[in-house]
Design a protein around this motif. Sequence first.
Motif, PDB file in Angstrom:
ATOM      1  N   GLY A 177       0.792  -1.229   0.000  1.00  0.00           N
ATOM      2  CA  GLY A 177       0.000   0.000   0.000  1.00  0.00           C
ATOM      3  C   GLY A 177       0.821   1.274   0.000  1.00  0.00           C
ATOM      4  N   SER A 178       2.134   1.181   0.227  1.00  0.00           N
ATOM      5  CA  SER A 178       2.970   2.388   0.213  1.00  0.00           C
ATOM      6  C   SER A 178       3.321   2.759  -1.228  1.00  0.00           C
ATOM      7  CB  SER A 178       4.237   2.180   1.053  1.00  0.00           C
ATOM      8  OG  SER A 178       5.072   1.193   0.481  1.00  0.00           O
ATOM      9  N   ARG A 179       3.756   3.994  -1.395  1.00  0.00           N
ATOM     10  CA  ARG A 179       4.112   4.493  -2.721  1.00  0.00           C
ATOM     11  C   ARG A 179       5.626   4.436  -2.919  1.00  0.00           C
ATOM     12  NH1 ARG A 179      -0.110   6.442  -5.256  1.00  0.00           N
ATOM     13  NH2 ARG A 179      -1.931   7.046  -4.058  1.00  0.00           N
ATOM     14  N   TYR A 187       8.729   7.142  -7.796  1.00  0.00           N
ATOM     15  CA  TYR A 187       7.611   7.033  -8.740  1.00  0.00           C
ATOM     16  C   TYR A 187       6.310   6.943  -7.942  1.00  0.00           C
ATOM     17  CZ  TYR A 187      11.681   5.722 -11.472  1.00  0.00           C
ATOM     18  OH  TYR A 187      12.928   5.703 -12.053  1.00  0.00           O
ATOM     19  N   PRO A 188       5.828   8.073  -7.433  1.00  0.00           N
ATOM     20  CA  PRO A 188       4.695   8.072  -6.494  1.00  0.00           C
ATOM     21  C   PRO A 188       3.382   7.518  -7.058  1.00  0.00           C
ATOM     22  CG  PRO A 188       5.348  10.326  -7.062  1.00  0.00           C
ATOM     23  CD  PRO A 188       6.345   9.413  -7.694  1.00  0.00           C
TER      24      PRO A 188
END
Length: 135
Positions: free
Chosen positions: A35-37, A41-42
């Motif tokens: 779930g993190s970005r 590369y967001p």
Amino acid sequence: MDEERELKSKESEEFWSLLDRLFSEHTVIIDRPKGSRHPRYPKYVYPFDYGYLEGTSSQDGGGIDVWVGTSSVKKVVGIISSIDYLKKDSEIKILYACTQKDIQKIFQDHNRTENMKGILNMRDEKTALMPEGLA
């Protein structure tokens, strides 16, 4: 032909056995939880926990990359060899504790653009899905 197949089988078993040893001797560090970005590369969100094997080294200077799936069987099940043409980079990603569904999603992720591709090397399915000590 049978002799060649037996040799490949023995070498394959030895390969996976060495990976198992690495995992028994080193800790998986999750630095990018599900779930993190991605830091650079967001737009990319990690579908599973992603990290590295502490105390190991990879071509990029960090630890060996590891995808950690949702299986209750904590075992190495495969490897993705990936190439990122834009970064001029090639690496391996170890698949640990992954279900077939997890593997499919991770594989698709490594083939999501024309400049990033991966190939999958799977451990023998019977061995990969057996709990530790039974394989």
